[in-house]
Structure formats: C-alpha cells, structure tokens
Motif scaffolding. Structure first.
Motif, PDB file in Angstrom:
ATOM      1  N   TRP A  45      42.191  24.907  68.458  1.00  9.28           N
ATOM      2  CA  TRP A  45      41.867  23.623  69.085  1.00  9.28           C
ATOM      3  C   TRP A  45      41.679  22.520  68.050  1.00  9.28           C
ATOM      4  CZ3 TRP A  45      43.316  22.352  73.525  1.00  9.28           C
ATOM      5  CH2 TRP A  45      43.266  23.224  74.616  1.00  9.28           C
ATOM      6  N   GLU A  46      41.078  22.857  66.927  1.00  7.89           N
ATOM      7  CA  GLU A  46      40.883  21.855  65.879  1.00  7.89           C
ATOM      8  C   GLU A  46      42.228  21.345  65.354  1.00  7.89           C
ATOM      9  OE1 GLU A  46      38.498  21.416  61.671  1.00  7.89           O
ATOM     10  OE2 GLU A  46      39.296  23.370  62.223  1.00  7.89           O
ATOM     11  N   LEU A  47      43.154  22.252  65.089  1.00  7.19           N
ATOM     12  CA  LEU A  47      44.477  21.843  64.623  1.00  7.19           C
ATOM     13  C   LEU A  47      45.226  21.042  65.685  1.00  7.19           C
ATOM     14  CD1 LEU A  47      45.609  25.048  62.700  1.00  7.19           C
ATOM     15  CD2 LEU A  47      45.101  22.796  61.725  1.00  7.19           C
ATOM     16  N   TYR A  48      45.093  21.449  66.939  1.00  7.31           N
ATOM     17  CA  TYR A  48      45.763  20.717  68.010  1.00  7.31           C
ATOM     18  C   TYR A  48      45.219  19.295  68.105  1.00  7.31           C
ATOM     19  CZ  TYR A  48      47.879  19.508  72.423  1.00  7.31           C
ATOM     20  OH  TYR A  48      48.618  18.877  73.386  1.00  7.31           O
ATOM     21  N   ARG A  49      43.904  19.162  67.975  1.00  7.90           N
ATOM     22  CA  ARG A  49      43.292  17.830  68.032  1.00  7.90           C
ATOM     23  C   ARG A  49      43.772  16.967  66.865  1.00  7.90           C
ATOM     24  NH1 ARG A  49      37.914  15.617  66.237  1.00  7.90           N
ATOM     25  NH2 ARG A  49      37.996  17.481  64.966  1.00  7.90           N
TER      26      ARG A  49
END
Length: 173
Positions: A45-49
């Motif tokens: 999720w962090e990378l997607y954000r």
C-alpha cells in the motif's frame, strides 16, 4: 482523479507494488509468525500510494481485512492497463486469504487447549501461504520481475527478524 494511473514510463521508475521472491515471502511469513506478511501488506500500500497518490494509508492499516481485495484489484487493473494479461482471480484469492486467515486464527485459539485441531490449523496455514504465493506471483508479473529476483536474497534485517521471533518462541516454551 482517474482510476487508471498507469503509464509505462512511470512504471519503470516508480514501483507500485512490493516485489519479493515467493519462496522468500513464504519463509519470512512462516518464521516471523506472520509479521512479515503484515509488513508485506503495508509495503504494498505504501508503494502504491507513492506511485499514484490515490489512497489514505490509515484505514488500510487499521482494517486490513476490508482492503485485501482492493489491493489485489488494483494489481489486476495495473496489469490490464499495461496491455498485458495475467490469469488469476483477485476476488477468489482475496476470499481465500481472508477465509484461511480467519479460520487459522480461530483454529489457533481452539488448538491450544485441543491439540487434535493442529492438523486443521496446519492446513489453513498451508492454504493461506498458497494463496499468498499466487498473489505475489501476480504482483511480481505486474512489476516486470516475474521471479522476484530483485528481492530474493535474505538480508541481515530478514535474518534479524527470523532470529528475534525464533528466540521469542524458544524463550516462551
């Protein structure tokens, strides 16, 4: 905001999902008693954000069970937006992950006083890891590293995680 933010030029510089070799993911999940799986989920999720700027992390951190399918669906949309196809079912894998995780947690609580349930617990863990591996294969495909070679080696930090959890189990027994 657009629902499809994939651009091939951006994908080369900004990974949207966490690449890891499936064997490493499974070993780390097993030997950290699932802590690495939580790290894996949050890292995705962090990378997607960072890649898209689309999401708020706090709800996904607090209630991961509500966002597993959303994560897998975004992986699928990104693959399709790149003009490629990957044969998998985000919906069924999300169901499998949630069911095996929920049943596994329940069986863990039941198996502590009733050791006869340990076989069912081990089956839930195996099915969970099987589903998790399939999800990671799709993520690796999405990011252009099908084998997860960019993150296949165990690092010092990985060994530290394994050691701490193993020592905790040894100390508790």
């Amino acid at each position: 905001m657009s629902t499809s933010t994939f651009s091939p030029a951006r994908a080369e510089t900004t990974p949207a999902f966490f690449v890891v070799a499936v064997p490493k993911l499974i070993i780390m999940t097993l030997f950290t008693c699932g802590l690495y799986c939580l790290f894996w989920y949050l890292r995705n999720w962090e990378l997607y954000r960072k890649a898209t700027g689309e999401i708020m992390l706090l709800p996904r951190i607090l209630w991961p069970e509500f966002f597993v399918y959303s994560l897998l669906n975004r992986v699928d949309r990104r693959i399709r937006a790149s003009g490629r196809n990957y044969e998998w079912s985000p919906w069924w894998l999300a169901c499998g992950i949630l069911l095996t995780w929920g049943l596994g947690a329940h069986l863990w609580m039941v198996s502590l006083p009733i050791p006869e349930w340990i076989d069912a617990l081990l089956m839930m863990i195996a099915l969970f890891l099987l589903a998790l591996g399939e999800v990671q294969r799709a993520i690796n495909f999405c990011e252009g590293d099908p084998q997860g070679g960019g993150n296949a080696q165990f690092t010092v930090v990985n060994w530290l995680w394994i050691s701490i959890v193993t020592l905790g189990w040894v100390a508790a027994s």
